[in-house]
Design a protein around this motif. Structure first.
Motif, PDB file in Angstrom:
ATOM      1  N   ASP B 308       0.859  -1.180   0.000  1.00 42.89           N
ATOM      2  CA  ASP B 308       0.000   0.000   0.000  1.00 42.89           C
ATOM      3  C   ASP B 308       0.900   1.236   0.000  1.00 42.89           C
ATOM      4  OD1 ASP B 308      -2.031   1.847   0.201  1.00 42.89           O
ATOM      5  OD2 ASP B 308      -2.292   1.562   2.363  1.00 42.89           O
ATOM      6  N   ARG B 310       1.642   4.917  -0.707  1.00 43.27           N
ATOM      7  CA  ARG B 310       0.935   6.188  -0.915  1.00 43.27           C
ATOM      8  C   ARG B 310       2.008   7.263  -1.085  1.00 43.27           C
ATOM      9  NH1 ARG B 310      -0.969   3.846   3.488  1.00 43.27           N
ATOM     10  NH2 ARG B 310      -0.209   5.514   4.825  1.00 43.27           N
ATOM     11  N   HIS B 338      -2.874  -2.527  -8.364  1.00 36.34           N
ATOM     12  CA  HIS B 338      -3.818  -1.453  -8.643  1.00 36.34           C
ATOM     13  C   HIS B 338      -3.057  -0.143  -8.474  1.00 36.34           C
ATOM     14  CE1 HIS B 338      -7.411  -4.020  -8.553  1.00 36.34           C
ATOM     15  NE2 HIS B 338      -6.732  -4.721  -7.659  1.00 36.34           N
ATOM     16  N   SER B 340      -3.037   4.399  -9.045  1.00 34.83           N
ATOM     17  CA  SER B 340      -3.689   5.644  -9.449  1.00 34.83           C
ATOM     18  C   SER B 340      -2.626   6.723  -9.529  1.00 34.83           C
ATOM     19  CB  SER B 340      -4.785   6.034  -8.457  1.00 34.83           C
ATOM     20  OG  SER B 340      -4.226   6.359  -7.203  1.00 34.83           O
ATOM     21  N   ARG B 359      -0.732   6.100  -6.070  1.00 34.60           N
ATOM     22  CA  ARG B 359      -0.989   4.980  -5.167  1.00 34.60           C
ATOM     23  C   ARG B 359      -0.691   3.676  -5.887  1.00 34.60           C
ATOM     24  NH1 ARG B 359      -6.106   5.082  -1.354  1.00 34.60           N
ATOM     25  NH2 ARG B 359      -4.881   3.301  -0.630  1.00 34.60           N
ATOM     26  N   SER B 361      -1.153  -0.303  -4.978  1.00 35.31           N
ATOM     27  CA  SER B 361      -1.807  -1.079  -3.926  1.00 35.31           C
ATOM     28  C   SER B 361      -2.147  -2.472  -4.415  1.00 35.31           C
ATOM     29  CB  SER B 361      -3.088  -0.343  -3.500  1.00 35.31           C
ATOM     30  OG  SER B 361      -3.864  -1.177  -2.663  1.00 35.31           O
ATOM     31  N   PRO B 364      -7.982  -2.963  -4.638  1.00 34.66           N
ATOM     32  CA  PRO B 364      -8.543  -1.821  -5.369  1.00 34.66           C
ATOM     33  C   PRO B 364      -8.442  -0.530  -4.562  1.00 34.66           C
ATOM     34  CG  PRO B 364      -9.951  -3.721  -5.648  1.00 34.66           C
ATOM     35  CD  PRO B 364      -8.885  -4.115  -4.657  1.00 34.66           C
ATOM     36  N   ILE B 365      -8.199   0.566  -5.281  1.00 32.71           N
ATOM     37  CA  ILE B 365      -7.923   1.850  -4.629  1.00 32.71           C
ATOM     38  C   ILE B 365      -9.223   2.605  -4.396  1.00 32.71           C
ATOM     39  CG2 ILE B 365      -6.879   4.109  -5.068  1.00 32.71           C
ATOM     40  CD1 ILE B 365      -4.593   2.477  -6.466  1.00 32.71           C
ATOM     41  N   ASP B 366      -9.427   3.030  -3.140  1.00 31.84           N
ATOM     42  CA  ASP B 366     -10.665   3.752  -2.853  1.00 31.84           C
ATOM     43  C   ASP B 366     -10.589   5.190  -3.339  1.00 31.84           C
ATOM     44  OD1 ASP B 366      -8.738   4.376  -1.012  1.00 31.84           O
ATOM     45  OD2 ASP B 366      -9.890   3.815   0.757  1.00 31.84           O
ATOM     46  N   SER B 367      -9.470   5.855  -3.079  1.00 29.45           N
ATOM     47  CA  SER B 367      -9.359   7.253  -3.509  1.00 29.45           C
ATOM     48  C   SER B 367      -7.965   7.511  -4.040  1.00 29.45           C
ATOM     49  CB  SER B 367      -9.643   8.186  -2.333  1.00 29.45           C
ATOM     50  OG  SER B 367      -9.229   9.500  -2.666  1.00 29.45           O
TER      51      SER B 367
END
Lengths: 77, 500
Positions: B308, B310, B338, B340, B359, B361, B364-367
């Motif tokens: 994860d 970020r 995943h 973004s 991101r 991850s 799946p990426i929420d935001s």
């Protein structure tokens, strides 16, 4: 007028009626009026004089309530 | 009467399109919420009859507006959506396009359609959306207590035009049918009224036409209904009906403004969503035609299940901030994660501040927004100071300088200075400073396998000359990490043998 020979009749749900009077204005043979009585909401509901309906149906269409007015027609024997 | 009863049959009665009881508060569940003599009740009833006549109850989706008719969904037993003020035509568009077999009806008042929703109705009509719009025009804001609407008549007194509507101050009544009739796409535009028995029956026919056109796939239909509002107008229902008939129709003449029902060609909206497997071909992302095509056959490595990352990359415009983020995302994607990538930059092409959020991850990426980074790549000092405090404790910072400002050290993060611009300068171009940082990041964290980065390079670097320089910069970045983590007194220039 002879009720037995009327082409139709009107049934009014007096507790759905809000007494707007549009049906009274619209009725071609003028056989509807507002009741002197009040319904449970405090409106003077429309009422059928009891005879003279031609089953034209116009009162049904001018009435803003879904089931305020039901129009019946005599079936041809 | 009793003996006659069996000979009588109901010819007009409560439509089966209405719910048997209205799921409203209190005990008045068999009445509408409309005032005595309200035109909405009549229009709703005529609409119910049209739906019943056409046999489309199970396909109809009613889009209810904001205004007195907001409760449309309480009454009609069809699909229902209640939407934000004025947005009916936009939502109807979406519903129709995603469910082409549905019959979509946008029911709107004049405050909704002709004021706040003017843009939506004009554009839906101009696109020729295959929807039916019922526009109930009573020339007033009814629900909110009688303010002027765009359709209010000249000299008409309202709470916001107490001296009467003055065209010099308030403009003229907006004539929606005439306006939409200037557009090419609409198929059916008609203005009707509820001012007399005859007009009410004509309204019923027009509503049926508007729905029928949609059943036949003919395109945009709108029926404008001049409708009484006895309560706000301060008239009894019969007087209000007369006002519609004798006064409103002078400003809003009745009639048909467009009828191409006979000549319009039926259309059926096809939902053409390409197969997912087709997307790379459509987007031109097929196997690279470059010299080193072999890398494309590499099967992505198994992602680390807990990954994860970020990441915030920040600097000034021109430092390759956004491209660095793009490389990371592309490489992450290639490694089976995943990802973004969210760029943020000012209007300047150069020298403005610039940052991007990346991101990477395993889930799946929420935001795509990174508000609490665990990796920061700061390409200048203001960027370091700006994002340092948002870092997650234990996070990693790579900072473009020889050393870390004294007051920035000591936070609960690891700050590693990598003089990426200086290193890139020595390689021949300050532009590859971002690649130096990328190499340093991958070396310091091992967050992505080498093969993934190779594939990203092949995809994003189109010129052979830059490709070589980028690889050299990546290598230099990896080496710089080792220098920093080795004993500071004994800098090492050892290269990583893995990057051949």
């Amino acid at each position: 007028m002879d009720v037995a020979r009327d082409r139709g009749a009107v049934a009014i749900d007096r507790d759905e009626c809000k007494g707007c009077g549009l049906c009274v204005e619209a009725c071609p043979p003028r056989v509807l009026r507002l009741s002197a009585e009040l319904n449970r909401y405090g409106y003077h509901p429309a009422e059928y004089l009891g005879s003279g309906c031609t089953a034209c149906g116009i009162c049904y269409y001018v009435c803003p309530e879904p089931g305020g007015i039901t129009v019946l027609r005599r079936q041809v024997a | 009467m009793a003996s006659d009863a069996p000979a009588m049959a109901v010819i007009h009665g409560r439509s089966p399109i209405f719910y048997r009881r209205f799921d409203r508060k209190d005990d008045d569940q068999h009445q509408t919420h409309y005032c005595p003599g309200c035109g909405h009740g009549i229009v709703t009833k005529l609409l119910a009859e049209a739906i019943d006549t056409l046999g489309i109850q199970d396909r109809t989706i009613l889009v209810s507006p904001v205004g007195c008719s907001v409760f449309g969904y309480e009454y009609l037993d069809v699909g229902n959506i209640q939407v934000a003020h004025g947005r009916g035509p936009a939502v109807a568009t979406a519903v129709k396009r995603s469910r082409p077999d549905s019959i979509v009806v946008s029911y709107q008042g004049d405050g909704d359609l002709a004021a706040i929703g003017t843009a939506e109705i004009v554009h839906a009509a101009n696109r020729g959306e295959i929807v039916s719009v019922i526009f109930v025009n009573n020339a007033i804001y009814g629900m909110t207590g009688g303010q002027m609407a765009p359709t209010t008549l000249l000299r008409e007194k309202t709470t916001t035009t107490p001296l009467g509507r003055d065209p010099a101050v308030h403009g003229y009544p907006l004539k929606v049918c005439e306006l939409l009739a200037t557009l090419d796409a609409p198929v059916f535009l008609e203005r009707v009224a509820l001012g007399s028995n005859k007009q009410i029956m004509a309204t019923g026919r027009a509503l049926r036409r508007a729905l029928e056109n949609q059943v036949h796939g003919l395109g945009f239909s709108l029926v404008e209904v001049l409708s009484p509002c006895p309560t706000i107008w301060g008239l009894d229902p019969a007087e209000a009906q007369t006002f519609v008939r004798e006064t409103m129709t002078r400003t809003f003449p009745l009639g048909n403004f467009r009828d191409r029902s006979a000549s319009a060609v039926p259309r059926r909206l096809a939902v053409t969503v390409p197969d997912l497997g087709e997307l790379p071909r459509i987007l031109g992302l097929g196997p690279a035609s470059g010299a080193d095509g072999a890398s494309d056959t590499v099967v992505p490595a198994s992602p680390v299940p807990t990954a994860d990352h970020r990441i915030v990359v920040a600097g000034f415009g021109g430092q390759g901030v956004l491209l660095l983020g793009e490389f990371l995302a592309e490489a992450g994607l290639s490694a089976g994660y995943h990802v973004s990538w969210l760029p943020s930059y000012g209007p300047q092409m150069r020298s403005g501040t610039s940052n991007c959020h990346v991101r990477i991850s395993a889930v799946p990426i929420d935001s795509p927004v990174v508000s609490r980074p665990n990796v920061l790549i700061a390409l200048n000092e203001p960027s370091l100071r700006k994002f340092l405090l948002s870092m997650e404790p234990g996070g990693l910072v790579l900072y473009n300088a020889d050393r870390v400002p004294v007051d920035c050290a000591g936070n609960d993060v690891r700050i590693t200075p990598i003089a990426s611009t200086a290193i890139a300068d020595r390689l021949g171009s300050a532009k590859v400073g971002n690649m130096v940082m990328l190499g340093a990041l991958l070396e310091a964290t091992g967050m992505l396998p080498d093969g993934a980065l190779d594939r990203a390079l092949h995809r994003l670097v189109t010129q052979e000359s830059w490709y070589e320089l980028d690889r050299a910069a990546l290598q230099a970045g990896r080496a710089a990490v080792h220098r920093m983590t080795a004993a500071p007194a004994e800098p090492s220039l050892a290269r990583d043998p893995a990057m051949g």
